[in-house]
Motif scaffolding. Sequence first.
Motif, short mmCIF file in Angstrom:
data_model
loop_
_atom_site.label_atom_id
_atom_site.label_comp_id
_atom_site.label_asym_id
_atom_site.label_seq_id
_atom_site.Cartn_x
_atom_site.Cartn_y
_atom_site.Cartn_z
N MET A 109 0.83 -1.19 0.00
CA MET A 109 0.00 0.00 0.00
C MET A 109 0.87 1.26 0.00
SD MET A 109 -2.17 1.79 3.03
CE MET A 109 -0.67 1.60 3.95
N ILE A 110 0.59 2.16 -0.95
CA ILE A 110 1.29 3.46 -0.97
C ILE A 110 0.31 4.48 -0.42
CG2 ILE A 110 2.38 5.20 -2.44
CD1 ILE A 110 3.90 2.69 -2.83
N PHE A 111 0.68 5.16 0.65
CA PHE A 111 -0.22 6.15 1.27
C PHE A 111 0.65 7.18 1.97
CE2 PHE A 111 -3.18 7.99 4.26
CZ PHE A 111 -4.43 7.91 3.65
N THR A 112 0.59 8.41 1.47
CA THR A 112 1.46 9.45 2.04
C THR A 112 0.63 10.49 2.79
OG1 THR A 112 2.87 9.20 0.11
CG2 THR A 112 3.30 11.10 1.52
N VAL A 113 1.07 10.80 3.99
CA VAL A 113 0.49 11.91 4.75
C VAL A 113 1.53 13.03 4.76
CG1 VAL A 113 -0.52 12.67 6.92
CG2 VAL A 113 -0.74 10.27 6.21
N PHE A 152 -1.21 4.47 12.65
CA PHE A 152 -1.47 3.76 11.40
C PHE A 152 -0.33 2.83 10.98
CE2 PHE A 152 -4.15 7.55 11.40
CZ PHE A 152 -5.40 7.00 11.11
N GLY A 153 0.75 2.79 11.76
CA GLY A 153 1.88 1.91 11.43
C GLY A 153 2.68 2.41 10.23
N PHE A 154 2.69 3.75 10.02
CA PHE A 154 3.43 4.33 8.90
C PHE A 154 4.84 4.72 9.36
CE2 PHE A 154 -0.77 6.32 7.10
CZ PHE A 154 -1.18 5.06 6.68
N ALA A 155 5.77 4.77 8.39
CA ALA A 155 7.11 5.30 8.68
C ALA A 155 7.03 6.82 8.78
CB ALA A 155 8.07 4.90 7.55
N HIS A 156 7.91 7.42 9.57
CA HIS A 156 7.86 8.87 9.76
C HIS A 156 9.21 9.51 9.41
CE1 HIS A 156 8.24 12.45 12.68
NE2 HIS A 156 7.64 12.87 11.59
N LEU A 157 9.18 10.60 8.65
CA LEU A 157 10.39 11.37 8.38
C LEU A 157 10.17 12.83 8.77
CD1 LEU A 157 13.28 11.51 7.15
CD2 LEU A 157 12.21 12.04 4.96
N ASP A 158 10.99 13.31 9.72
CA ASP A 158 11.01 14.72 10.11
C ASP A 158 11.99 15.40 9.16
OD1 ASP A 158 11.63 17.15 11.20
OD2 ASP A 158 12.22 16.38 13.16
N THR A 159 11.47 16.03 8.10
CA THR A 159 12.38 16.55 7.06
C THR A 159 13.16 17.77 7.55
OG1 THR A 159 10.71 17.99 6.02
CG2 THR A 159 10.85 15.71 5.23
N GLY A 160 12.67 18.44 8.60
CA GLY A 160 13.42 19.57 9.15
C GLY A 160 14.79 19.13 9.65
N ALA A 181 -6.41 15.04 13.73
CA ALA A 181 -5.57 14.57 12.62
C ALA A 181 -5.84 13.08 12.36
CB ALA A 181 -4.10 14.80 12.94
N ILE A 182 -5.98 12.28 13.41
CA ILE A 182 -6.25 10.84 13.24
C ILE A 182 -7.60 10.66 12.53
CG2 ILE A 182 -6.84 8.71 14.50
CD1 ILE A 182 -4.62 9.42 16.50
N ARG A 183 -8.58 11.47 12.93
CA ARG A 183 -9.91 11.37 12.31
C ARG A 183 -9.82 11.66 10.80
NH1 ARG A 183 -13.65 14.13 10.42
NH2 ARG A 183 -12.65 16.16 10.74
N SER A 198 -8.27 7.35 4.49
CA SER A 198 -7.77 6.01 4.19
C SER A 198 -8.94 5.06 3.94
CB SER A 198 -6.82 5.56 5.29
OG SER A 198 -7.27 4.46 5.96
N ALA A 199 -10.06 5.26 4.65
CA ALA A 199 -11.25 4.43 4.39
C ALA A 199 -11.77 4.71 2.99
CB ALA A 199 -12.33 4.72 5.44
N SER A 200 -11.81 5.99 2.58
CA SER A 200 -12.38 6.27 1.26
C SER A 200 -11.42 5.85 0.15
CB SER A 200 -12.77 7.75 1.12
OG SER A 200 -11.65 8.55 1.10
N SER A 201 -10.09 5.84 0.41
CA SER A 201 -9.19 5.44 -0.69
C SER A 201 -9.15 3.92 -0.83
CB SER A 201 -7.79 6.02 -0.53
OG SER A 201 -7.13 5.41 0.52
N THR A 202 -9.48 3.17 0.23
CA THR A 202 -9.49 1.71 0.04
C THR A 202 -10.83 1.23 -0.53
OG1 THR A 202 -9.96 1.54 2.40
CG2 THR A 202 -7.74 0.99 1.74
#
Length: 199
Positions: free
Chosen positions: A1-5, A26-34, A185-187, A193-197
């Motif tokens: 699954m590709i899903f970017t926040v 959501f079990g996603f990887a996180h990158l703090d780009t700052g 934000a979670i909501r 994510s529900a509408s994209s699946t």
Amino acid sequence: MIFTVAIDGPAAAGKGTISRALAAEFGFAHLDTGLLYRAVGAKGGDPELAAQNLSPEDLARPDLRSLEAGQAASRVAVLPAVRAALTEFQRRFARRPGGAVLDGRDIGTVICPQAEVKLYVTASAEVRARRRWLEVGGDAAQVLAEVRERDDRDMTRAEAPLKPAPDALVLDTSTMTIEQAVTEAIRIVAARSASSTTA
Ligand code: DC
């Protein structure tokens, strides 16, 4: 699954806390780009070379969270060659399988305009300066002046200025607790994510 926040917004608006909470939820990887820009600023020397040669050790420096490192990051972040050197890594991270949350200034506008969710997290300069001052202490007026200076530089630079993507949802956390902001934000992400699946 590709899903970017994609989470953008000014300093001390709550992006980091919200991003970490979304990644955990959501079990996603996180990158703090700052952190990438902070590491380039802290490394010194030619910023373009520093950006091209960032190492895991550069990103693990203990002094990257300081106000000085934030100002140095904001100064090197105006340089197109620095931004270009960091783009590919961020784009690959954004589209890695399993989902990703990236927070920064230009994620929804430049790095990943196709992100499934774009949030622009903001708050008044006074509220953000107070939050930063509670973390770092020091002279409150000076902290507010630095927040304003960094906002100004990040928003008015020619290359990838900080602004909401046209389709970003704006989350103003000025009168919210961090728990309320995280819940909202979670909501938003759960609904998308529900509408994209089901789409
Ligand atoms: O989010 P932060 O405070 O760690 O960011 C430090 C500086 O880095 C910020 O003032 C501007 C720059 N930055 C940027 O230009 N683009 C990003 N995606 C993230 C940070």
